[in-house]
Design an enzyme around this catalytic site. Structure first.
Site, PDB file in Angstrom:
ATOM      1  N   ASP A  10       0.882  -1.168   0.000  1.00  0.00           N
ATOM      2  CA  ASP A  10       0.000   0.000   0.000  1.00  0.00           C
ATOM      3  C   ASP A  10       0.920   1.218   0.000  1.00  0.00           C
ATOM      4  O   ASP A  10       1.559   1.521   1.008  1.00  0.00           O
ATOM      5  CB  ASP A  10      -0.893  -0.040   1.251  1.00  0.00           C
ATOM      6  CG  ASP A  10      -1.731   1.229   1.420  1.00  0.00           C
ATOM      7  OD1 ASP A  10      -1.684   2.110   0.541  1.00  0.00           O
ATOM      8  OD2 ASP A  10      -2.426   1.329   2.451  1.00  0.00           O
ATOM      9  N   LYS A  72       2.782  11.095  -3.533  1.00  0.00           N
ATOM     10  CA  LYS A  72       1.732  10.419  -4.302  1.00  0.00           C
ATOM     11  C   LYS A  72       0.879  11.412  -5.092  1.00  0.00           C
ATOM     12  O   LYS A  72       0.377  11.090  -6.163  1.00  0.00           O
ATOM     13  CB  LYS A  72       0.853   9.620  -3.334  1.00  0.00           C
ATOM     14  CG  LYS A  72      -0.160   8.708  -3.977  1.00  0.00           C
ATOM     15  CD  LYS A  72      -0.795   7.811  -2.934  1.00  0.00           C
ATOM     16  CE  LYS A  72      -1.836   6.894  -3.510  1.00  0.00           C
ATOM     17  NZ  LYS A  72      -2.376   5.999  -2.454  1.00  0.00           N
ATOM     18  N   GLU A 170      -7.257   0.251  -4.510  1.00  0.00           N
ATOM     19  CA  GLU A 170      -7.270   0.163  -3.049  1.00  0.00           C
ATOM     20  C   GLU A 170      -8.596  -0.391  -2.501  1.00  0.00           C
ATOM     21  O   GLU A 170      -8.582  -1.281  -1.651  1.00  0.00           O
ATOM     22  CB  GLU A 170      -6.938   1.532  -2.441  1.00  0.00           C
ATOM     23  CG  GLU A 170      -5.469   1.895  -2.651  1.00  0.00           C
ATOM     24  CD  GLU A 170      -5.148   3.373  -2.474  1.00  0.00           C
ATOM     25  OE1 GLU A 170      -6.028   4.124  -2.003  1.00  0.00           O
ATOM     26  OE2 GLU A 170      -4.018   3.772  -2.802  1.00  0.00           O
ATOM     27  N   ASP A 192     -12.945   5.366   2.540  1.00  0.00           N
ATOM     28  CA  ASP A 192     -11.511   5.430   2.852  1.00  0.00           C
ATOM     29  C   ASP A 192     -11.120   6.857   3.231  1.00  0.00           C
ATOM     30  O   ASP A 192     -11.002   7.737   2.374  1.00  0.00           O
ATOM     31  CB  ASP A 192     -10.712   4.951   1.621  1.00  0.00           C
ATOM     32  CG  ASP A 192      -9.190   4.980   1.859  1.00  0.00           C
ATOM     33  OD1 ASP A 192      -8.736   5.567   2.863  1.00  0.00           O
ATOM     34  OD2 ASP A 192      -8.463   4.413   1.025  1.00  0.00           O
TER      35      ASP A 192
HETATM   36 MG    MG Z   1      -4.623   4.792   2.155  1.00  0.00          MG
END
Ligand code: MG
Ligand code: ADP
Length: 611
Positions: A10, A72, A170, A192
């Site tokens: 992840d 990211k 994800e 999330d």
């Molecule tokens: Mg995350």
């Protein structure tokens, strides 16, 4: 810990971690003190050394200009994509043109330039090292990541020395970690809430395979905002201006706020404690959970509005969602759990650590991909092209090799003979042009077509390959509604070596295949043209001059001869000549069709040229 050969990673905006499957169960990789989360933070030092993780995060306190967070957000983006990011990342971000004119994003950190891929690779390397340096990985990305963001993530993996088996969404990984794929069918909502971003994804599950129906979110909503709200409250009481350029004070404030926030997830109240002894800064304040909830409530409502929008796009109501999964460290906040549960009207899954669940699911996926458990085949591309046999043993490819699944393609065929009431469909797999060199997969018949002139029936044939690599072929005759369907399983039984061999064969034989295919095509065309011309002559021949009729007759003889000889060049020339000789006749016929259709015929869609 045994060293795994493959891991799930992840790669998060604020935290990254790896997990692997051992004895059939996924585990996260922990350091000797039991910590799994690696802050996605990098610091560069004058002696050339690079620190990644909590050491880098600490360094940010004293030397922010040599430290970078949130890489990211830069992955796979151009300067034009980045607006808010430029304000938040305290480094110069620029585009440099490389050899072929492409522009590549660079970040200037303390005088040196790095691409986002290189920076992410440093984080991946650290995570990889902690797992004992495995060589293969599955890496997760948000469901909304586009192609270039995914490709950048893949490249980062390669730079870090990893063979990236797959890029996985994800939310899909989270659902896999909870084993929801074993439910068979249903819909899953994944909420999330991480450090800097919020995503809501709605997945549909069919035959154990997830599909993303809709995603929504806010790329600037997360735990960092909750920290900021607490910081603001504290700064006000301390009489500190948050616009201050006092990086040290701000970082201490931020740390204290995050500690208090985390403590409030387990306790009814917590201390917000800022102390910098060397500077005589001392602030202590007790914050209650109720106070904190009041602060973050508008942001949580905003996240639920995003969920509403995702559900709207998926055409579902909250009660139609079967399972709710919580992901991201910020969903440890009891108030978040409560509000999400109320919104969907059901208790969310919380059995796994929300900040580990994505890595756990990625590990499950990595295990499926490498353990050869083909029964849980998670194909992402069609390994070999799929097609139908057409006249003369040529394969008409509907779905090409390496198309991502699920894949669907439809093509239209017609009947070749007068009053043909059935069509036989032969399905092949392979890269070669002719059926004799491809793998025969199955056959089925579409019958019940009412008698019609040749080329009047319209048969739509649809190939559908689902996520499991299973092919369903269906056919429907549009005028009569006659239909048939068959399911074949092309993916089974072929090893990677076989796939490679098949691909090689097709490259080696490409020229030979092409000639054979071209010959068959031209022959089909020649025979068709002769048949149509004969029919047209019987209907409109008397409208031609004698010279025109003679030219057609001589071109017909030449074409017949060429068809018998099977010589590609001669056939091509004869066809061209035949086309020239019949040109006037074809125009006459076309005008006739046009006249009829304009004259009110309700069959104006019968033009066989459309097929
Ligand atoms: Mg995350
Ligand atoms: P990412 O955004 O990289 O996916 P995570 O999912 O790990 O990151 O979420 C990180 C966020 O979760 C941080 O803002 C962190 O402060 C927050 N967090 C972690 N644990 C808790 C907790 N117990 N209570 C509240 N927030 C938490």
């Amino acid at each position: 810990m045994t060293t795994p050969s493959v891991v799930g990673i992840d790669l998060g905006t604020t935290f990254s971690l790896a997990a692997f499957v051992e004895n059939g169960r996924p585990h996260v990789v922990r350091d000797p003190s039991g910590i799994a989360l690696v802050p996605s933070c990098i610091s560069f030092h004058d002696d050339g050394s690079v620190l990644v993780g909590s050491a880098a995060k600490e360094r940010a306190l004293s030397d922010p200009s040599h430290t970078i967070f949130s890489v990211k957000r830069l992955m796979g983006r151009t300067l034009a994509d980045l607006k808010k990011e430029l304000e938040l990342i305290p480094h110069q971000i620029l585009e440099r043109e490389v050899a072929d004119g492409r522009k590549v994003l660079h970040v200037n950190i303390g005088g040196s330039e790095y691409t986002p891929e290189e920076l992410s690779a440093l984080i991946l390397k650290e995570v990889r090292k902690r797992a004992g340096n495995p060589t293969k990985a599955v890496i997760t990305v948000p469901a909304y990541f586009d192609d270039s963001q995914r490709q950048a993530t893949r490249d980062a993996g390669r730079i870090a020395g990893l063979d990236v088996l797959r890029i996985v969404n994800e939310p899909t990984a989270a659902a896999l970690a909870y084993g929801l794929d074993r439910r068979g069918a249903g819909t899953v909502a994944v909420y999330d809430l991480g450090g800097g971003t919020f995503d809501c994804s709605v997945l549909s599950l069919a035959d154990g395979v997830f599909k993303v129906l809709a995603t929504n979110g806010d790329t600037y909503l997360g735990g960092d905002d909750f920290d900021r709200l607490l910081m603001q409250a504290a700064a006000k009481e301390m009489g500190v201006d948050l616009a201050t350029r006092d990086a040290e004070l701000l970082q201490h404030l931020r740390d204290a706020a995050e500690r208090a926030k985390i403590a409030l997830s387990a306790n009814e109240s917590a201390e917000l404690n800022v102390a910098i002894a060397s500077r005589g800064v001392k602030f202590l304040r007790v914050v209650t959970r109720a106070e904190f909830e009041e602060l973050i409530r508008p942001l949580i409502e905003r996240s639920l509005d995003r969920c509403k929008a995702a559900l709207r796009d998926a055409k579902l109501t909250p009660s139609q969602v079967d399972e709710v999964v919580l992901v991201g460290g910020s969903t440890r906040i009891p108030y978040v759990r409560k509000r999400v549960g109320e919104f969907f009207g059901k208790t969310p899954h919380t059995g796994l650590n929300p900040d580990e669940v994505v890595a756990l699911g990625a590990a499950v996926q990595a295990d499926i991909l490498t353990s050869g458990r083909r029964d849980m085949l998670l194909l992402d591309v069609v390994p070999l092209s799929l097609g139908l046999e057409t006249l003369g043993g040529v394969v008409d490819k509907l779905i090409h090799r390496n198309t991502t699944v699920p894949a669907r393609a439809t093509t239209r065929y017609t009947t070749g003979a007068e009053n043909q009431t059935a069509i036989l469909l032969n399905i092949y797999q392979g890269e070669r042009e002719l059926t004799k060199d491809c793998r025969f997969l199955g056959t089925f018949k579409l019958s019940g077509i009412p008698p019609m002139p040749a080329q009047f029936a319209q048969v739509d044939v649809t190939f559908l390959v689902n996520q499991d690599g299973i092919l369903t072929v269906s056919a429907k005759e549009l005028r009569s509604g006659a239909q048939a369907q068959v399911t074949v399983q092309p993916a089974h039984g072929l090893t990677t070596a076989e796939v490679d061999q098949l691909v090689n064969d097709s490259i080696e034989n490409a020229q030979e295949d092409f000639t054979a295919r071209r010959l068959i095509e031209l022959r089909n065309k020649g025979e068709n043209d002769l048949r149509h011309t004969e029919k047209a002559l019987s209907q409109a021949g008397d409208m031609l001059t004698k010279a025109q009729r003679d030219a057609i007759s001589s071109a017909t003889t030449t074409l017949r001869g060429a068809l018998a000889s099977s010589e590609l060049d001669a056939l091509q020339r004869a066809l061209d000549a035949f086309g020239g000789a019949t040109n006037h006749l074809a125009t006459l016929m076309m005008n006739e069709v046009l006249r009829q259709s304009l004259g009110g015929s309700n069959e104006d869609d019968l033009d066989p040229n459309k097929l």
